[in-house]
Design a protein around this motif. Structure first.
Motif, PDB file in Angstrom:
ATOM      1  N   ALA A  89       0.827  -1.208   0.000  1.00  0.00           N
ATOM      2  CA  ALA A  89       0.000   0.000   0.000  1.00  0.00           C
ATOM      3  C   ALA A  89       0.861   1.258   0.000  1.00  0.00           C
ATOM      4  N   LYS A  90       2.130   1.128   0.407  1.00  0.00           N
ATOM      5  CA  LYS A  90       3.028   2.284   0.392  1.00  0.00           C
ATOM      6  C   LYS A  90       3.373   2.704  -1.031  1.00  0.00           C
ATOM      7  N   SER A  91       3.320   1.766  -1.974  1.00  0.00           N
ATOM      8  CA  SER A  91       3.717   2.073  -3.349  1.00  0.00           C
ATOM      9  C   SER A  91       2.540   2.451  -4.245  1.00  0.00           C
ATOM     10  N   VAL A  92       1.320   2.398  -3.743  1.00  0.00           N
ATOM     11  CA  VAL A  92       0.162   2.777  -4.557  1.00  0.00           C
ATOM     12  C   VAL A  92      -0.404   4.090  -4.049  1.00  0.00           C
ATOM     13  N   CYS A  93      -1.201   4.705  -4.867  1.00  0.00           N
ATOM     14  CA  CYS A  93      -1.808   5.983  -4.522  1.00  0.00           C
ATOM     15  C   CYS A  93      -3.232   5.737  -4.030  1.00  0.00           C
ATOM     16  N   LEU A  94      -3.440   5.900  -2.742  1.00  0.00           N
ATOM     17  CA  LEU A  94      -4.780   5.746  -2.171  1.00  0.00           C
ATOM     18  C   LEU A  94      -5.557   7.044  -2.376  1.00  0.00           C
ATOM     19  N   PRO A  95      -6.884   6.973  -2.419  1.00  0.00           N
ATOM     20  CA  PRO A  95      -7.672   8.203  -2.563  1.00  0.00           C
ATOM     21  C   PRO A  95      -7.410   9.167  -1.400  1.00  0.00           C
ATOM     22  N   ALA A  96      -7.513  10.438  -1.688  1.00  0.00           N
ATOM     23  CA  ALA A  96      -7.278  11.462  -0.669  1.00  0.00           C
ATOM     24  C   ALA A  96      -8.304  11.341   0.442  1.00  0.00           C
ATOM     25  N   GLY A  97      -7.881  11.540   1.670  1.00  0.00           N
ATOM     26  CA  GLY A  97      -8.778  11.506   2.814  1.00  0.00           C
ATOM     27  C   GLY A  97      -8.981  10.115   3.388  1.00  0.00           C
ATOM     28  N   VAL A  98      -8.284   9.122   2.897  1.00  0.00           N
ATOM     29  CA  VAL A  98      -8.408   7.752   3.412  1.00  0.00           C
ATOM     30  C   VAL A  98      -7.232   7.483   4.335  1.00  0.00           C
ATOM     31  N   GLU A  99      -7.539   7.019   5.526  1.00  0.00           N
ATOM     32  CA  GLU A  99      -6.507   6.700   6.513  1.00  0.00           C
ATOM     33  C   GLU A  99      -6.480   5.196   6.749  1.00  0.00           C
ATOM     34  N   CYS A 100      -5.317   4.698   7.117  1.00  0.00           N
ATOM     35  CA  CYS A 100      -5.139   3.268   7.344  1.00  0.00           C
ATOM     36  C   CYS A 100      -4.861   3.022   8.820  1.00  0.00           C
ATOM     37  N   LEU A 101      -5.611   2.107   9.407  1.00  0.00           N
ATOM     38  CA  LEU A 101      -5.389   1.688  10.789  1.00  0.00           C
ATOM     39  C   LEU A 101      -5.015   0.215  10.764  1.00  0.00           C
ATOM     40  N   VAL A 102      -3.815  -0.091  11.255  1.00  0.00           N
ATOM     41  CA  VAL A 102      -3.329  -1.470  11.249  1.00  0.00           C
ATOM     42  C   VAL A 102      -3.464  -2.037  12.652  1.00  0.00           C
ATOM     43  N   GLN A 103      -4.137  -3.179  12.737  1.00  0.00           N
ATOM     44  CA  GLN A 103      -4.259  -3.912  14.002  1.00  0.00           C
ATOM     45  C   GLN A 103      -3.686  -5.306  13.790  1.00  0.00           C
ATOM     46  N   GLU A 104      -3.645  -6.108  14.838  1.00  0.00           N
ATOM     47  CA  GLU A 104      -3.037  -7.433  14.730  1.00  0.00           C
ATOM     48  C   GLU A 104      -3.737  -8.325  13.721  1.00  0.00           C
ATOM     49  N   SER A 105      -5.047  -8.377  13.769  1.00  0.00           N
ATOM     50  CA  SER A 105      -5.770  -9.337  12.937  1.00  0.00           C
ATOM     51  C   SER A 105      -6.582  -8.681  11.823  1.00  0.00           C
ATOM     52  N   LYS A 106      -6.449  -7.370  11.647  1.00  0.00           N
ATOM     53  CA  LYS A 106      -7.191  -6.703  10.575  1.00  0.00           C
ATOM     54  C   LYS A 106      -6.591  -5.344  10.251  1.00  0.00           C
ATOM     55  N   ILE A 107      -6.958  -4.879   9.091  1.00  0.00           N
ATOM     56  CA  ILE A 107      -6.578  -3.537   8.639  1.00  0.00           C
ATOM     57  C   ILE A 107      -7.867  -2.812   8.294  1.00  0.00           C
ATOM     58  N   ARG A 108      -7.938  -1.563   8.706  1.00  0.00           N
ATOM     59  CA  ARG A 108      -9.116  -0.752   8.391  1.00  0.00           C
ATOM     60  C   ARG A 108      -8.691   0.489   7.612  1.00  0.00           C
ATOM     61  N   TYR A 109      -9.407   0.724   6.535  1.00  0.00           N
ATOM     62  CA  TYR A 109      -9.264   1.970   5.782  1.00  0.00           C
ATOM     63  C   TYR A 109     -10.506   2.781   6.062  1.00  0.00           C
ATOM     64  N   ILE A 110     -10.324   3.980   6.593  1.00  0.00           N
ATOM     65  CA  ILE A 110     -11.477   4.792   6.970  1.00  0.00           C
ATOM     66  C   ILE A 110     -11.364   6.177   6.346  1.00  0.00           C
ATOM     67  N   SER A 111     -12.525   6.797   6.222  1.00  0.00           N
ATOM     68  CA  SER A 111     -12.593   8.185   5.781  1.00  0.00           C
ATOM     69  C   SER A 111     -13.453   8.929   6.795  1.00  0.00           C
ATOM     70  N   LEU A 112     -12.906   9.987   7.334  1.00  0.00           N
ATOM     71  CA  LEU A 112     -13.604  10.769   8.354  1.00  0.00           C
ATOM     72  C   LEU A 112     -14.092  12.078   7.757  1.00  0.00           C
ATOM     73  N   ASP A 113     -15.182  12.602   8.328  1.00  0.00           N
ATOM     74  CA  ASP A 113     -15.738  13.871   7.869  1.00  0.00           C
ATOM     75  C   ASP A 113     -16.218  14.653   9.073  1.00  0.00           C
ATOM     76  N   GLU A 114     -16.040  15.947   9.009  1.00  0.00           N
ATOM     77  CA  GLU A 114     -16.485  16.813  10.099  1.00  0.00           C
ATOM     78  C   GLU A 114     -17.875  17.342   9.757  1.00  0.00           C
ATOM     79  N   THR A 115     -18.814  17.209  10.691  1.00  0.00           N
ATOM     80  CA  THR A 115     -20.192  17.665  10.468  1.00  0.00           C
ATOM     81  C   THR A 115     -20.318  19.137  10.843  1.00  0.00           C
ATOM     82  N   ASP A 116     -21.515  19.679  10.621  1.00  0.00           N
ATOM     83  CA  ASP A 116     -21.781  21.086  10.962  1.00  0.00           C
ATOM     84  C   ASP A 116     -21.696  21.325  12.459  1.00  0.00           C
ATOM     85  N   ALA A 117     -22.004  20.306  13.256  1.00  0.00           N
ATOM     86  CA  ALA A 117     -21.971  20.434  14.715  1.00  0.00           C
ATOM     87  C   ALA A 117     -20.564  20.169  15.260  1.00  0.00           C
TER      88      ALA A 117
END
Length: 181
Positions: A89-117
């Motif tokens: 994944a270090k050598s590919v271009c991921l979409p902007a705003g996507v973060e990677c969380l690495v855990q022992e038994s899984k990897i999560r790709y998440i996108s966060l957004d800030e609401t009006d509140a």
């Protein structure tokens, strides 16, 4: 070439033994050798092409080289473990705003957004398990993208395609094209 004269009436050019003083071409002969001419006046025949140089064999060699290159691309793209995903994944271009969380038994790709509140919401989350199975959540609803990838992931490109597919869907409400699970 003839060295004996075939014309008995010709006496000037032959000796007493019947041999010509110079060799002559036969009547049906086609002149092809000129030993006393300059080299630039006579063409040399090119060497015959080797058997490997035929058009079909050249295409076959090019086809084999192309297949080797394709195999190398598939090897470079293939993933079999979570560690493969992290390194490739270090050598590919991921979409902007996507973060990677690495855990022992899984990897999560998440996108966060800030609401009006001024709260932070998870727009989508792609979770990949150690056995390469995955699931996605878009705005708190589980979705499927079977039309993009199989049940288990086998290449880093599949991950990028899923993330690219999920990215635009976060800007609008969940479309009817997403089958809810």
């Amino acid at each position: 070439m003839e060295s004996r004269d075939s014309n008995p009436r010709r006496k000037r050019r032959r000796s007493d033994s019947g041999h010509l003083s110079r060799k002559r071409l036969l009547q049906a002969a086609i002149p092809s050798q000129f030993p006393n001419t300059r080299s630039y006046l006579s063409k040399t025949c090119p060497n015959p092409r080797p058997g490997l140089a035929s058009s079909s064999s050249v295409l076959e060699v090019e086809k084999r080289v192309l297949h080797k290159q394709i195999d190398q691309i598939f090897i470079k793209e293939s993933i079999a473990s979570l560690q493969d995903i992290v390194t490739k994944a270090k050598s590919v271009c991921l979409p902007a705003g996507v973060e990677c969380l690495v855990q022992e038994s899984k990897i999560r790709y998440i996108s966060l957004d800030e609401t009006d509140a001024l709260k932070i919401e998870v727009q989508f989350c792609l979770t990949i398990k150690a056995n390469m199975q995955y699931f996605m959540v878009v705005r708190n609803k589980r979705v499927s993208v079977e039309h993009i990838a199989r049940d288990t992931l086998s290449s880093i490109t599949e991950i990028v395609n899923i993330l690219s597919f999920l990215m635009p869907s976060t800007k609008i409400s969940i479309p009817a094209a997403f089958p809810l699970i």
